[in-house]
Every structure is written in structure tokens, then in C-alpha cells.
Design a protein around this motif. Structure first.
Motif, PDB file in Angstrom:
ATOM      1  N   GLY A  83       0.765  -1.130  -0.267  1.00 20.00           N
ATOM      2  CA  GLY A  83      -0.105   0.405   0.631  1.00 20.00           C
ATOM      3  C   GLY A  83       0.936   1.456   0.115  1.00 20.00           C
ATOM      4  N   GLY A  84       2.455   0.935  -0.367  1.00 19.75           N
ATOM      5  CA  GLY A  84       2.939   2.435  -0.121  1.00 19.75           C
ATOM      6  C   GLY A  84       3.113   3.703  -1.119  1.00 19.75           C
ATOM      7  N   ALA A  85       2.302   2.974  -2.095  1.00 21.14           N
ATOM      8  CA  ALA A  85       2.162   3.737  -3.043  1.00 21.14           C
ATOM      9  C   ALA A  85       1.081   4.546  -2.879  1.00 21.14           C
ATOM     10  N   GLN A  86       0.503   4.264  -3.394  1.00 18.55           N
ATOM     11  CA  GLN A  86      -0.829   4.627  -2.510  1.00 18.55           C
ATOM     12  C   GLN A  86      -1.498   5.116  -1.009  1.00 18.55           C
ATOM     13  N   ALA A  87      -0.488   5.012  -0.712  1.00 18.43           N
ATOM     14  CA  ALA A  87      -1.168   6.233   1.376  1.00 18.43           C
ATOM     15  C   ALA A  87      -0.084   7.332   1.289  1.00 18.43           C
ATOM     16  N   ASP A  88      -1.715   7.306   2.532  1.00 20.85           N
ATOM     17  CA  ASP A  88      -1.521   9.184   2.313  1.00 20.85           C
ATOM     18  C   ASP A  88      -1.085   9.690   3.415  1.00 20.85           C
ATOM     19  N   LEU A  89      -1.173   8.631   4.584  1.00 28.38           N
ATOM     20  CA  LEU A  89      -0.280   8.801   5.923  1.00 28.38           C
ATOM     21  C   LEU A  89       0.909   7.249   6.274  1.00 28.38           C
ATOM     22  N   ILE A  90       1.430   6.844   6.288  1.00 28.32           N
ATOM     23  CA  ILE A  90       2.653   5.832   6.257  1.00 28.32           C
ATOM     24  C   ILE A  90       3.468   5.528   8.313  1.00 28.32           C
ATOM     25  N   LEU A  91       2.974   4.761   8.713  1.00 29.23           N
ATOM     26  CA  LEU A  91       3.633   4.693   9.714  1.00 29.23           C
ATOM     27  C   LEU A  91       5.006   3.721  10.054  1.00 29.23           C
ATOM     28  N   VAL A  92       6.694   4.733  10.325  1.00 25.83           N
ATOM     29  CA  VAL A  92       7.506   4.247  10.019  1.00 25.83           C
ATOM     30  C   VAL A  92       8.021   4.082  11.042  1.00 25.83           C
ATOM     31  N   VAL A  93       8.829   3.202  11.306  1.00 23.76           N
ATOM     32  CA  VAL A  93       9.422   2.468  12.273  1.00 23.76           C
ATOM     33  C   VAL A  93      11.150   3.399  11.952  1.00 23.76           C
ATOM     34  N   CYS A  94      11.500   3.518  12.951  1.00 24.78           N
ATOM     35  CA  CYS A  94      12.819   4.562  12.625  1.00 24.78           C
ATOM     36  C   CYS A  94      13.752   4.033  13.372  1.00 24.78           C
ATOM     37  N   ARG A  95      14.814   4.693  13.860  1.00 25.52           N
ATOM     38  CA  ARG A  95      15.947   4.584  15.140  1.00 25.52           C
ATOM     39  C   ARG A  95      16.465   6.671  15.357  1.00 25.52           C
ATOM     40  N   THR A  96      15.646   6.831  16.243  1.00 23.88           N
ATOM     41  CA  THR A  96      15.455   7.885  16.980  1.00 23.88           C
ATOM     42  C   THR A  96      16.639   8.074  18.070  1.00 23.88           C
ATOM     43  N   SER A  97      17.658   7.408  18.343  1.00 21.08           N
ATOM     44  CA  SER A  97      18.803   7.553  18.972  1.00 21.08           C
ATOM     45  C   SER A  97      20.131   6.550  19.236  1.00 21.08           C
ATOM     46  N   PRO A  98      20.945   6.464  19.391  1.00 16.43           N
ATOM     47  CA  PRO A  98      22.221   5.617  17.889  1.00 16.43           C
ATOM     48  C   PRO A  98      21.832   4.392  18.688  1.00 16.43           C
ATOM     49  N   TYR A  99      22.427   3.020  17.691  1.00 16.30           N
ATOM     50  CA  TYR A  99      22.188   2.009  18.180  1.00 16.30           C
ATOM     51  C   TYR A  99      23.438   1.454  18.688  1.00 16.30           C
ATOM     52  N   ASP A 100      22.762   0.699  19.803  1.00 13.73           N
ATOM     53  CA  ASP A 100      23.362  -0.062  21.457  1.00 13.73           C
ATOM     54  C   ASP A 100      23.115  -1.437  20.483  1.00 13.73           C
ATOM     55  N   PRO A 101      24.822  -1.477  20.431  1.00 13.67           N
ATOM     56  CA  PRO A 101      24.981  -3.066  20.503  1.00 13.67           C
ATOM     57  C   PRO A 101      25.051  -3.836  21.738  1.00 13.67           C
ATOM     58  N   GLU A 102      25.087  -3.518  22.501  1.00 17.97           N
ATOM     59  CA  GLU A 102      24.249  -4.440  23.886  1.00 17.97           C
ATOM     60  C   GLU A 102      22.726  -3.541  23.950  1.00 17.97           C
ATOM     61  N   ASN A 103      21.976  -3.692  23.504  1.00 21.44           N
ATOM     62  CA  ASN A 103      20.329  -3.443  23.415  1.00 21.44           C
ATOM     63  C   ASN A 103      19.923  -2.993  22.335  1.00 21.44           C
ATOM     64  N   ARG A 104      19.680  -4.001  21.414  1.00 23.99           N
ATOM     65  CA  ARG A 104      19.505  -3.600  20.059  1.00 23.99           C
ATOM     66  C   ARG A 104      18.072  -3.534  19.683  1.00 23.99           C
ATOM     67  N   ARG A 105      17.286  -3.896  20.504  1.00 22.76           N
ATOM     68  CA  ARG A 105      15.942  -2.995  20.657  1.00 22.76           C
ATOM     69  C   ARG A 105      15.883  -1.371  20.573  1.00 22.76           C
ATOM     70  N   ALA A 106      16.790  -1.257  21.745  1.00 21.45           N
ATOM     71  CA  ALA A 106      16.121   0.143  22.077  1.00 21.45           C
ATOM     72  C   ALA A 106      16.485   0.984  20.863  1.00 21.45           C
ATOM     73  N   GLY A 107      15.904   1.979  21.168  1.00 22.78           N
ATOM     74  CA  GLY A 107      16.070   3.943  20.409  1.00 22.78           C
ATOM     75  C   GLY A 107      15.093   3.896  19.048  1.00 22.78           C
ATOM     76  N   LEU A 108      14.002   2.628  18.997  1.00 27.08           N
ATOM     77  CA  LEU A 108      12.932   2.548  17.961  1.00 27.08           C
ATOM     78  C   LEU A 108      11.670   3.621  17.765  1.00 27.08           C
ATOM     79  N   SER A 109      11.522   4.480  17.001  1.00 22.80           N
ATOM     80  CA  SER A 109      10.309   4.631  17.565  1.00 22.80           C
ATOM     81  C   SER A 109       8.714   4.716  15.948  1.00 22.80           C
ATOM     82  N   ILE A 110       8.712   5.359  16.201  1.00 24.90           N
ATOM     83  CA  ILE A 110       6.906   5.240  14.686  1.00 24.90           C
ATOM     84  C   ILE A 110       6.908   6.419  14.816  1.00 24.90           C
ATOM     85  N   LEU A 111       7.174   6.929  13.088  1.00 26.35           N
ATOM     86  CA  LEU A 111       6.785   8.188  13.398  1.00 26.35           C
ATOM     87  C   LEU A 111       5.736   8.074  11.816  1.00 26.35           C
ATOM     88  N   CYS A 112       4.541   9.439  11.937  1.00 29.12           N
ATOM     89  CA  CYS A 112       2.868   9.373  11.030  1.00 29.12           C
ATOM     90  C   CYS A 112       3.879   9.921  10.465  1.00 29.12           C
TER      91      CYS A 112
END
Length: 385
Positions: free
Chosen positions: A162-191
Motif C-alpha cells: 500500500g506504500g504507493a497509494q498511502a497518504d499516511l505511513i507509519l515509519v519505524v525508525c531509529r531516533t537514538s544511536p544504535y546500541d549493540p548491547e541493547n539492539r531493541r532500544a531507540g526505535l520509534s514510530i513516526l507518522c
């Protein structure tokens, strides 16, 4: 077997959907497959039918239904006809739970009216060229501006339904530096509003199946996203994603089962009409035995789906149970649809026959929302292994 999950209201909804599909979808579906997407008018019609508002609370204009039973009816009717509603399933089954669970009151008031009507179509962008099931490896980044009013988003996503026709996309992105000790941290969803400068739709991906459902590559080059479009809390996305995967996997199980049931319908009708050696294909013992096997498997899948629906409605469907439902139903669908195609002989390989479409469309069910191998890992972990 008698089913207890549906009421008279469900069956009235089924009748409406069946008539709509027969009159407004099936006659045009081949053209939609050729163009690679459904028309936007289809989404507006689904909005008029109330499809997008089934699970939306009444205060936002929806029906306020809290379970998946109506959407199960929808999947069964699409499977019965061998069609899809384009990216509708992403809009209703994937994105909506995120908006309802983690969206602010202001965000719901801003987006849900258009969501309900089909004027605002949505998608969710998780997968990247180098990141599939390993969500912790997401590299798309967003930096908060110096004045704190917006994020600056950079990166790329792929396989976005649906990406080609979408008007609003929930994008999963990294909002803080990558931490190899806690790889799951720092991810956010921006609309992300797709009219934003720097947002671009890349290649429209040519898939084996689901031809009427657009799937695209997306890129973000210094896209400015207002802080008001942050969904939930910054850095909490991984928890959100795992929370909603239960619903996503239930949806995949329902869709797979529905397609398998549809395949049996197509195969049964075909073998009754097709003549071989002077008699219908249905007259041969092999045909009867194959369809009997398929019917038994689909009945078992249906039972698992019905049980999962009840558990979900009670708020008790676990990650392991959702994985079991997805694994079983998607594997059953693969076997059943293959057998039903075989009963069509050479015609089963021709795209003018719905069975060929179901064969191609259903294959991805064993991949998205977590591969069958990932489902087995989750189930094994639940067993203490």
C-alpha cells in the motif's frame, strides 16, 4: 461443523459483502491486477460500506466492535471469490491497532475521520533492504531538530504494501544511536504525510501474486516530520511492534484459511463440470479422496481460527497461540491450494482461473508477519526449548 462465532448480524454483513464483491469487484479485478493496484474509488466505497470503521470506537464514528469476527467474514468472502481489496488488510488489520492503542487523542481526532471514509489510506513501513524479520536491525534514522519542533527522517524501506497509494505511513525508525548491547532500544514510530518534501515512492515491486495490491520501495531524504506525528513514546517502538504482531499473525491465519476454503469451492465446481474419458473429473476416486483430505484440513484450520478469535475477543490470545494459528493455517493453505490447482490440470496454471491467483497470492502468507521458521521458534520457546 457448526460454528458459534458468527451471529445474524455477521451473516447480514456477509450477504452485503458477497453482493458488493460480485457486482463491483470481480468484473474489474483482472484490470486492477494489470495496473498493479486497485482504484482509490474502491477504498472510498469500502468506507461507505463501513468496512474501515468496524473496529473503530463509536466516539470516532466507527462501529465499536472489539473483535475480529466481522473482518473474518470479509476475508472469507474475498477468499470465496478469489480476490483482495488491495491494501485494505494493511489499513484495517495492521495500522488501525497502532493508531487506536498508541495514538494520542489529538492524533485520533485528526486522522480517524479520513481513515474511516477511505480518504486517508495508510501503510506501515518496517522492512528495509537489509532488515526483514530482524526488526532490531532497522537503520532508517530520525534526528530531532535543534528547536525540537520536528524530526528529520532519512532512510529507505522496501516491500511496503500500500506504500504507493498511502497518504499516511507509519515509519519505524531509529531516533537514538544504535546500541549493540541493547539492539531493541531507540526505535520509534513516526507518522509521515506522503506529501512531505523528501518523501519518494521508488520502484513498484513486481510480485509473484497479490497483483492488485501495490507494493513499493520508499525513500526518505531529510523528510521533516512534526513531533506531533510521533506515535506513542519515543524509543518504545519495538515493544509496540511485538505487541501488535499477535493481531497481525491472527489476520494472516484467517486470510490463509479463507483462501484455502475458497480453493476447495473453485476445485469442487471445476471437477463437476470438467469431462475426462467421458465422465466428470469428480467421478474419479482420486478426486474425491483429494478433496476429502482438503476439506478435513480446512475444517481443522477453521476450528483453530474460531478458537483464536474467541481468545482474542477475551484478550487472552498469546504470542505462542497466534504463532501456532499462523503456522498451521498458512501451511494448510499451501498444501490445500496446491492440491486444488492440480485437480484443474493444465487450466490450473492459467491466470484466467481463480485457483491460479489463489496459488500465487497465498504463498507469501508463510513469509510475512514472521516466517514459518520464526513461528516454530516462538512455539518452541513456549515449550521451554
Amino acid at each position: 461443523m457448526r460454528r458459534s462465532v458468527f451471529t445474524k448480524d455477521h451473516e447480514a454483513f456477509r450477504k452485503t459483502l458477497r453482493e458488493f464483491i460480485a457486482g463491483e469487484v470481480v468484473p474489474h479485478y483482472a484490470d486492477w491486477e494489470q495496473q498493479g493496484h486497485v482504484p482509490r474509488e474502491l477504498y472510498r466505497r469500502l468506507g461507505e460500506l463501513g468496512v474501515f470503521g468496524i473496529n473503530v470506537p463509536e466516539e470516532y464514528g466507527g462501529a465499536g466492535v472489539t473483535d475480529f469476527t466481522y473482518l473474518t467474514v470479509l476475508r472469507e468472502e474475498c477468499g470465496r471469490a478469489g480476490v483482495t481489496f488491495g491494501a485494505e488488510s494493511v489499513h484495517t488489520c495492521l495500522v488501525l491497532p497502532y493508531l487506536l492503542e498508541f495514538g494520542s487523542e489529538e492524533q485520533k481526532r485528526r486522522w480517524l475521520p479520513g481513515f474511516l471514509s477511505g480518504e486517508i489510506m495508510t501503510a506501515i513501513a518496517m522492512t528495509e533492504p537489509g532488515t526483514g524479520s530482524d526488526l532490531a536491525g532497522i537503520a532508517t534514522r530520525a534526528r530531532l531538530s535543534d528547536d525540537g519542533t520536528h524530526y528529520v527522517l532519512n532512510g529507505a524501506k522496501t516491500f511496503i504494501t500500500g506504500g504507493a497509494q498511502a497518504d499516511l505511513i507509519l515509519v519505524v525508525c531509529r531516533t537514538s544511536p544504535y546500541d549493540p548491547e541493547n539492539r531493541r532500544a531507540g526505535l520509534s514510530i513516526l507518522c509521515v504525510d506522503t506529501t512531505s518534501p523528501g518523501f519518494a515512492v521508488g520502484r513498484k515491486l513486481d510480485k509473484i501474486g497479490l497483483k492488485a495490491q501495490d507494493t513499493a520501495e520508499l525513500s526518505f531524504g531529510d523528510v521533516e516530520v512534526p513531533v506531533a506525528n510521533l506515535l506513542g513514546e519515543e524509543g518504545a517502538a519495538f515493544t509496540y511492534l511485538t505487541h501488535n504482531l499477535v493481531v497481525e499473525r491472527l489476520g494472516a491465519a484467517i486470510g490463509a484459511y479463507a483462501n484455502a476454503a475458497g480453493a476447495i469451492g473453485f476445485a469442487t465446481a471445476y471437477v463437476k463440470e470438467r469431462q475426462v474419458f467421458g465422465k466428470p473429473v469428480a467421478a474419479f476416486q482420486n478426486t474425491k479422496f483429494v478433496l476429502a483430505e482438503c476439506a478435513a484440513e480446512v475444517e481443522a484450520a477453521q476450528s483453530i481460527v474460531d478458537r483464536a478469535l474467541l481468545e482474542h475477543a477475551a484478550g487472552e490470545l498469546t504470542a505462542a497461540d497466534a504463532a501456532k494459528a499462523k503456522l498451521f493455517c498458512t501451511e494448510v493453505a499451501g498444501r490445500v491450494i496446491d492440491k486444488c490447482l492440480q485437480l484443474h490440470g493444465g487450466y490450473g496454471y492459467m491466470l484466467e482461473y481463480p485457483i491460479a491467483r489463489l496459488y500465487a497470492d497465498t504463498r507469501v502468507n508463510r513469509i510475512y508477519a514472521g516466517t514459518s521458521e520464526v513461528m516454530k521458534t516462538i512455539i518452541a520457546k513456549d515449550l521451554g526449548l
